[in-house]
Design an enzyme around this catalytic site. Structure first.
Site, PDB file in Angstrom:
ATOM      1  CG  ASN B  30      -0.028   0.204   2.380  1.00  0.00           C
ATOM      2  OD1 ASN B  30       0.912  -0.051   2.454  1.00  0.00           O
ATOM      3  ND2 ASN B  30      -0.768   0.460   3.530  1.00  0.00           N
ATOM      4  CE  LYS B  32       2.208   8.019  -2.584  1.00  0.00           C
ATOM      5  NZ  LYS B  32       1.148   7.973  -3.680  1.00  0.00           N
ATOM      6  CE  LYS B  34       1.824  -0.124  -5.232  1.00  0.00           C
ATOM      7  NZ  LYS B  34       1.629   0.724  -4.090  1.00  0.00           N
ATOM      8  CB  THR B  35       4.840   3.074 -10.672  1.00  0.00           C
ATOM      9  OG1 THR B  35       3.650   2.475 -10.468  1.00  0.00           O
ATOM     10  CG2 THR B  35       5.115   3.728 -11.769  1.00  0.00           C
ATOM     11  CB  THR B  36       8.952   5.614  -8.087  1.00  0.00           C
ATOM     12  OG1 THR B  36       7.670   5.969  -7.680  1.00  0.00           O
ATOM     13  CG2 THR B  36       9.792   6.676  -8.500  1.00  0.00           C
ATOM     14  NE  ARG B  44      20.173   0.647 -10.616  1.00  0.00           N
ATOM     15  CZ  ARG B  44      19.690   0.426  -9.598  1.00  0.00           C
ATOM     16  NH1 ARG B  44      19.003  -0.682  -9.409  1.00  0.00           N
ATOM     17  NH2 ARG B  44      19.975   1.323  -8.538  1.00  0.00           N
ATOM     18  CG  PHE B  85     -10.241   1.515 -13.064  1.00  0.00           C
ATOM     19  CD1 PHE B  85     -11.837   1.173 -13.197  1.00  0.00           C
ATOM     20  CD2 PHE B  85      -9.615   0.813 -12.168  1.00  0.00           C
ATOM     21  CE1 PHE B  85     -12.273   0.329 -12.013  1.00  0.00           C
ATOM     22  CE2 PHE B  85     -10.082   0.007 -11.002  1.00  0.00           C
ATOM     23  CZ  PHE B  85     -11.257  -0.105 -11.123  1.00  0.00           C
ATOM     24  CD1 TRP B  87     -12.445   6.118  -6.050  1.00  0.00           C
ATOM     25  CD2 TRP B  87     -14.451   6.471  -6.044  1.00  0.00           C
ATOM     26  NE1 TRP B  87     -12.581   7.488  -5.779  1.00  0.00           N
ATOM     27  CE2 TRP B  87     -14.009   7.717  -5.238  1.00  0.00           C
ATOM     28  CE3 TRP B  87     -15.929   6.356  -5.849  1.00  0.00           C
ATOM     29  CZ2 TRP B  87     -14.612   8.717  -5.240  1.00  0.00           C
ATOM     30  CZ3 TRP B  87     -16.619   7.567  -5.340  1.00  0.00           C
ATOM     31  CH2 TRP B  87     -16.170   8.761  -5.015  1.00  0.00           C
ATOM     32  CD  GLU B 122      -1.069   2.188 -11.310  1.00  0.00           C
ATOM     33  OE1 GLU B 122      -2.129   2.182 -11.864  1.00  0.00           O
ATOM     34  OE2 GLU B 122      -0.315   2.904 -10.628  1.00  0.00           O
TER      35      GLU B 122
END
Lengths: 191, 191
Positions: B30, B32, B34-36, B44, B85, B87, B122
């Protein structure tokens, strides 16, 4: 739509409250992705023409990891100052001196007003080992330009730093192939 | 030297066992990063002249976040296919179709043998919501080129995927300024 679905909204820049300020961000924990996420932020901010810089601690001065090659290719300033400190290191005095000298560079950069994002990579170690007083760091961060983001990475983030920071993430190792499968650390993916 | 000090060796490419293979990496949780972190790996690896590509799920087709601007500037292929997308989304059929179409693109890329690192950003959401069967994904990953790294990001990584993956990290939120201080999500730092 479920409550969980609502959470996927995290990837969208949501309409939020009004306060805008530069953040002090800490990426800590025993898992992967602390430095890499900071690198991703730098790259993304660079994509928005922001002024970014990365200071690496411990890593050998002049070392050429994948991130430094990438940074050099696009012109992101990234300097390592250290002697490749590991548990094998004998000459601790030099390690500590290099760490303190690098912190002086960071301090200058933080207070210069010439940056939008500054990364202090593996900066938690010199703090954890007491080479640099965490009070000095927090005093400096209090005086940083209002919109400057400062990202600090590494294990064992000191409590005082975590308390002072705005955003703290723990990268937790759930599964690691080197221990479990005997797989080698690999260029590109990890360094 | 303490036992903890030994661990700071993590930043060095350590001499390890012999096995070399492309990894399936999952960044979940949950927090920050993950994508970064996936973006950092891409950057790299690109610095090492590896062939990299990022596929984004959910985000609006053609959306221009910081990462896509940065990627475009250096020539890293990055395509979003989705309708943003959240909610609030009413037309779920289109969301699902776009997700499935994007997965077909990924599958082709994974099996093409033309990449060293592929990020499916994602991608856990379409799996979690059942739009794409996780079995199909695992079957595809089993057939991937031996040296290809595949990085999958997002919350709610399905158990079967976690079990199949080589390296799994949970990004855990320790402290978050938006909820706690009412601070806005900010360009460069977060999108």
């Amino acid at each position: 739509m479920t409550e969980q679905a609502a959470e996927t909204g995290e990837h969208q820049p949501v309409k939020g409250p009004r306060i805008k300020k530069g953040l002090v961000v800490v990426n800590t924990g025993n898992g992967k992705g602390k430095t890499t996420a900071a690198l991703g932020v730098l790259f993304r901010a660079w994509g928005r023409n922001m002024r970014v810089e990365m200071f690496q601690f411990l890593k050998h001065t002049g070392s050429r990891f994948g991130e430094s090659r990438a940074a050099e290719k696009v012109g992101i300033p990234m300097t390592a100052m250290g002697d490749g400190f590991t548990w094998r290191t004998k000459n601790m005095e030099s390690t500590q001196e290099l760490g303190r000298a690098q912190w002086e560079n960071c301090k200058q950069a933080i207070l210069s007003g010439e940056h939008d994002v500054i990364v202090l990579d593996e900066f938690t170690y010199p703090l954890h080992y007491g080479w640099i007083p965490v009070e000095d760091v927090i005093e400096t961060l209090k005086r940083k330009p209002h919109m400057l983001h400062v990202i600090i990475t590494g294990r064992y983030a000191p409590d005082a730093l975590v308390e002072f920071a705005d955003l703290v993430t723990e990268m937790r190792e759930i599964k690691h192939p080197y221990r479990e499968q005997g797989i080698k650390a690999q260029p590109g993916l990890e360094f």
